[in-house]
Write a protein that holds these residues in place. Sequence first.
Motif, PDB file in Angstrom:
ATOM      1  N   ALA A 167       0.838  -1.194   0.000  1.00 19.10           N
ATOM      2  CA  ALA A 167       0.000   0.000   0.000  1.00 19.10           C
ATOM      3  C   ALA A 167       0.876   1.247   0.000  1.00 19.10           C
ATOM      4  CB  ALA A 167      -0.895   0.003   1.229  1.00 19.10           C
ATOM      5  N   THR A 190       0.281   4.094   1.122  1.00 24.02           N
ATOM      6  CA  THR A 190       0.206   4.759   2.427  1.00 24.02           C
ATOM      7  C   THR A 190       1.190   4.153   3.415  1.00 24.02           C
ATOM      8  OG1 THR A 190      -2.151   4.709   1.982  1.00 24.02           O
ATOM      9  CG2 THR A 190      -1.474   5.624   4.089  1.00 24.02           C
ATOM     10  N   VAL A 191       1.415   2.850   3.302  1.00 22.62           N
ATOM     11  CA  VAL A 191       2.363   2.187   4.196  1.00 22.62           C
ATOM     12  C   VAL A 191       3.794   2.498   3.764  1.00 22.62           C
ATOM     13  CG1 VAL A 191       3.213  -0.053   4.994  1.00 22.62           C
ATOM     14  CG2 VAL A 191       0.748   0.385   4.870  1.00 22.62           C
ATOM     15  N   VAL A 229       5.083   5.145   2.609  1.00 25.34           N
ATOM     16  CA  VAL A 229       5.606   6.438   3.050  1.00 25.34           C
ATOM     17  C   VAL A 229       5.891   6.440   4.550  1.00 25.34           C
ATOM     18  CG1 VAL A 229       4.473   7.742   1.211  1.00 25.34           C
ATOM     19  CG2 VAL A 229       3.353   7.546   3.450  1.00 25.34           C
ATOM     20  N   GLU A 230       5.453   5.388   5.257  1.00 18.97           N
ATOM     21  CA  GLU A 230       5.679   5.340   6.702  1.00 18.97           C
ATOM     22  C   GLU A 230       6.736   4.307   7.066  1.00 18.97           C
ATOM     23  OE1 GLU A 230       4.334   7.312   9.069  1.00 18.97           O
ATOM     24  OE2 GLU A 230       5.343   6.243  10.689  1.00 18.97           O
ATOM     25  N   LYS A 231       6.645   3.144   6.448  1.00 17.75           N
ATOM     26  CA  LYS A 231       7.584   2.072   6.777  1.00 17.75           C
ATOM     27  C   LYS A 231       8.526   1.885   5.585  1.00 17.75           C
ATOM     28  CE  LYS A 231       6.344  -2.196   6.963  1.00 17.75           C
ATOM     29  NZ  LYS A 231       6.186  -3.639   7.152  1.00 17.75           N
ATOM     30  N   ILE A 232       9.647   2.568   5.647  1.00 19.96           N
ATOM     31  CA  ILE A 232      10.626   2.574   4.559  1.00 19.96           C
ATOM     32  C   ILE A 232      11.413   1.256   4.625  1.00 19.96           C
ATOM     33  CG2 ILE A 232      12.698   3.810   3.775  1.00 19.96           C
ATOM     34  CD1 ILE A 232      11.284   6.284   5.262  1.00 19.96           C
ATOM     35  N   PRO A 233      11.862   0.742   3.487  1.00 23.67           N
ATOM     36  CA  PRO A 233      12.597  -0.540   3.527  1.00 23.67           C
ATOM     37  C   PRO A 233      13.870  -0.458   4.352  1.00 23.67           C
ATOM     38  CG  PRO A 233      12.016   0.046   1.272  1.00 23.67           C
ATOM     39  CD  PRO A 233      11.696   1.226   2.111  1.00 23.67           C
ATOM     40  N   ILE A 243       0.536  -8.677   2.861  1.00 24.24           N
ATOM     41  CA  ILE A 243      -0.350  -8.120   3.890  1.00 24.24           C
ATOM     42  C   ILE A 243       0.139  -8.541   5.273  1.00 24.24           C
ATOM     43  CG2 ILE A 243      -2.669  -8.329   4.876  1.00 24.24           C
ATOM     44  CD1 ILE A 243      -3.668  -8.369   1.891  1.00 24.24           C
ATOM     45  N   GLY A 274       3.019  -6.743   6.796  1.00 20.32           N
ATOM     46  CA  GLY A 274       2.807  -5.360   7.195  1.00 20.32           C
ATOM     47  C   GLY A 274       2.469  -4.466   6.015  1.00 20.32           C
ATOM     48  N   CYS A 275       1.924  -5.085   4.954  1.00 14.77           N
ATOM     49  CA  CYS A 275       1.450  -4.349   3.779  1.00 14.77           C
ATOM     50  C   CYS A 275       2.541  -3.683   2.984  1.00 14.77           C
ATOM     51  CB  CYS A 275       0.392  -3.317   4.153  1.00 14.77           C
ATOM     52  SG  CYS A 275      -1.229  -4.003   3.952  1.00 14.77           S
TER      53      CYS A 275
END
Lengths: 516, 365
Positions: B69, B71-72, B74-78, B182, B185-186
Amino acid sequence: MRIGIDVGGTNTDAVYMDGNQVVATTKTATTEDVTSGIVAALRELDRSAAVDMSQVKAVMIGTTHFTNALVEARQLAPTAAIRLGLPATAALPPFTDWPAHLVTAMAGRHYLCHGGVEFDGRAISPLDEDEIREAARDLKSNGARSVAISSVFSPVSADDENRAAEIIRSELTDVMVSLSHEIGRIGLLERENATIINAALRELAPTILDSLAETVRAAGIPGRLYLSQNDGTLMDVDFARRYPVATFASGPTNSMRGAAFLSGVADCAVVDVGGTTADVGILVKNFPREAGTEVNVAGIRTNFRMPDVTSIGLGGGSIVRQDTADLTIGPDSVGYRLRENALVFGGDTLTTTDVAVAAGLVEVGDPSQVRHLSAPLLDETIATAARMASDVVDRMRTSEDPIPVVAVGGGSFLVPDEFDVASVVHRPQHYAVANAIGAAIAQVGGEVDRVFPVEPGQRAEVVAQAKDEARERAVAAGADPNTVDIIDVDEVPIAYLPGNATRIRVKAVGDLVLEG
Amino acid sequence: MTTPSYLTDQDLADLAFGAAVLGTGGGGDPYIGRLLAQQAVSEYGPVELVGLDQVGDDALVLPVAMMGAPTVMVEKIPGRDDLQAVVRMVEARLGRKATHLVPIEAGGINSLIPVAAAAQMRLPLVDADGMGRAFPELQMVLPTIGGLSATPMALADDKGNSVVLDTVDNVWTERLARTVTIEMGCSSVLSNYPLEGALAQDNLVGGSLSLCREIGSQVRAARERHHDPVDAALGVVDGTRLFTGKVVDVSRRTAGGFARGSATLTGTGEHEGSTLELQFQNEHLVATVDGVVRAVVPDLICMFEAESAAPITTEGLRYGLRAVVSAVPCDPRWQSAAGLSLVGPSAFGLDVEHRPIASAAAEGA
């Protein structure tokens, strides 16, 4: 009684209000140190016979002190950023994409640690307390005095940020800690950037706030001091000590809210026409519609709550040209040289002000200098300006229904009395100090922005829970519980996420409890 | 021999802009992808870009991408080594080393992710991709109609979890990979569709990265010279300007995890009096002018902000936007029966007759 003060790039405006009545207003030049301009504005107000400083219960100030400090990279605290998210996020460490001189100015250093959660609250990895202690010792020995802590999906769960802050405070009693979930919304880098900026301003905050408080006391005002935030709500001095970054960009918000208050319209488009540009924003229930996009502050990408404002090159100093068949206005302007360059002031440049004087819309300068302008030129310039204003209002409105328009600013004579997208055009009194009035009438607010799992049939319940939380936050910030109102609910279903995950943003505001 | 070409820092900004254009409204915000690529290039040096026709028969070309996603993302970067990890896993399964990396999509974030991986692994990047645009599902790539398997495919998350998938067909790959993503953590990183030299040449769209870069640099030049930046972009991609107008209505709903919806534009200037209906599902799918379908997936429907030429995403659609809607012909292989059954209107549940944009343009002329 209350006083509102707004510090702008050029002028410092102040207004003394009795309830909803504007009693006295003043406009003075903004000074380099900001504070002496505020002192001058208060002294100016006090000259009015109707003003009694001893009756003032609250002073609201929208100030550029902190924005200036960041832009000029001055007096920034040595700052360490601790991010909780390992093993995730290591590909882009804190301070990525920052202007190098700002990282240097705050001796920026970073620590990547374990912790953080997934979108649904599951742990990415457990917080490693020893790792945080080690970071605390290291940052201390390297001279950092302020710490910014960010954690992945902290708007969903802030436990790790809070626990890390406890550990830092127990290890180091003399550092200041800023937490990302209290400052920004979803978008790790943007939220972390705003938190680092906040951390870097924490050392300067007491100095500035104490001097503002002293200024207010010295003016004989017994009331409390509040600061304007970028979303149009207020914070008290204790809050501002911890969150100086929230003072950023309060000016446009104050100006729009003041304009709406003066016109008595809660839902409208505000057209603020200055010398060079016309700035248009939309008010919904007295608050500016926020920009959905990222905002650059001093070259740093953040996701602050900022009003959605569109600017076009239409102002009182805009240059009018008819070189080709088409007449054009701007986008360039004679700007602050209006009083030298415009025809009515003996200059040689045709500006919108000259046209307005010739057409009898406004009285400034020497009308004999513009008598030669032809009627078709005047008509076409006025029609072009009207079309430009109408066009930008049309872009900003959210439906095809005509919308009330409030025209303010020195160049507002360019906004026609009637145009197709406007249901009515208001030209309120005191519009020149609308920004200070916006500061004076500000309320206090609370906001929730999180990803919620919404099970089928549970939507209303989840939204109600979010609203309650926003109300509680407003009251905690000083709002009178009886006046708290939900002003914005935004639900965005998230693509590719299971379980109908929905990002819900709720904002509540209420009147400030005025003591004494 | 051609001289080697390298992707520099400025190239990456241009490439990200072009990737947003070819993302046709979806594909994820290229910003994080650009930062990942810039970070890797500043650390490891510029990435060598190799033409598709320069890929030898003995080459092993591996696509690298992110799934999940936006949205994910932009929050959980690799994590630091996630991209390398999936390449290593596919290499281990095949028993040979990758010689090149390649993007699987020419639109959105996944145009930039392989640049970061190539810099980190010091591997050359093939100037190509698997679709010539962006699509939302794993099986929607040219190698699928070439009869190639998406597997063995490696999928890994930021926590160190990984799986290797072997599936009976590429729709199963999509189904299993999405479920695993999913749970992860998407957001996941992956490498699939391992392509040996000759197969890479036959099953990829050549020149797509340099096309993205060219879009970005031409738009930048047009802005500097005060020329029309939309015309500059359309000139690079052989695009047709279908409509200029204003967004007057947007409606959205979420169905099956996808953001579907439609928008209505009323015409301005030469299109005064006309109406354009746009249907989207993550990407723009169908453009209908006054009741006549003018462009439909798999052709690209690119939407620009009229003055700045900033690409408009399906999420960014809102009332009042002044927009240019344009159509760009897709890779001709998508117009085959197999191509249309995979990514044509019916694959998106649309009851619309397919009309390739090339013929629409010819009729209009």
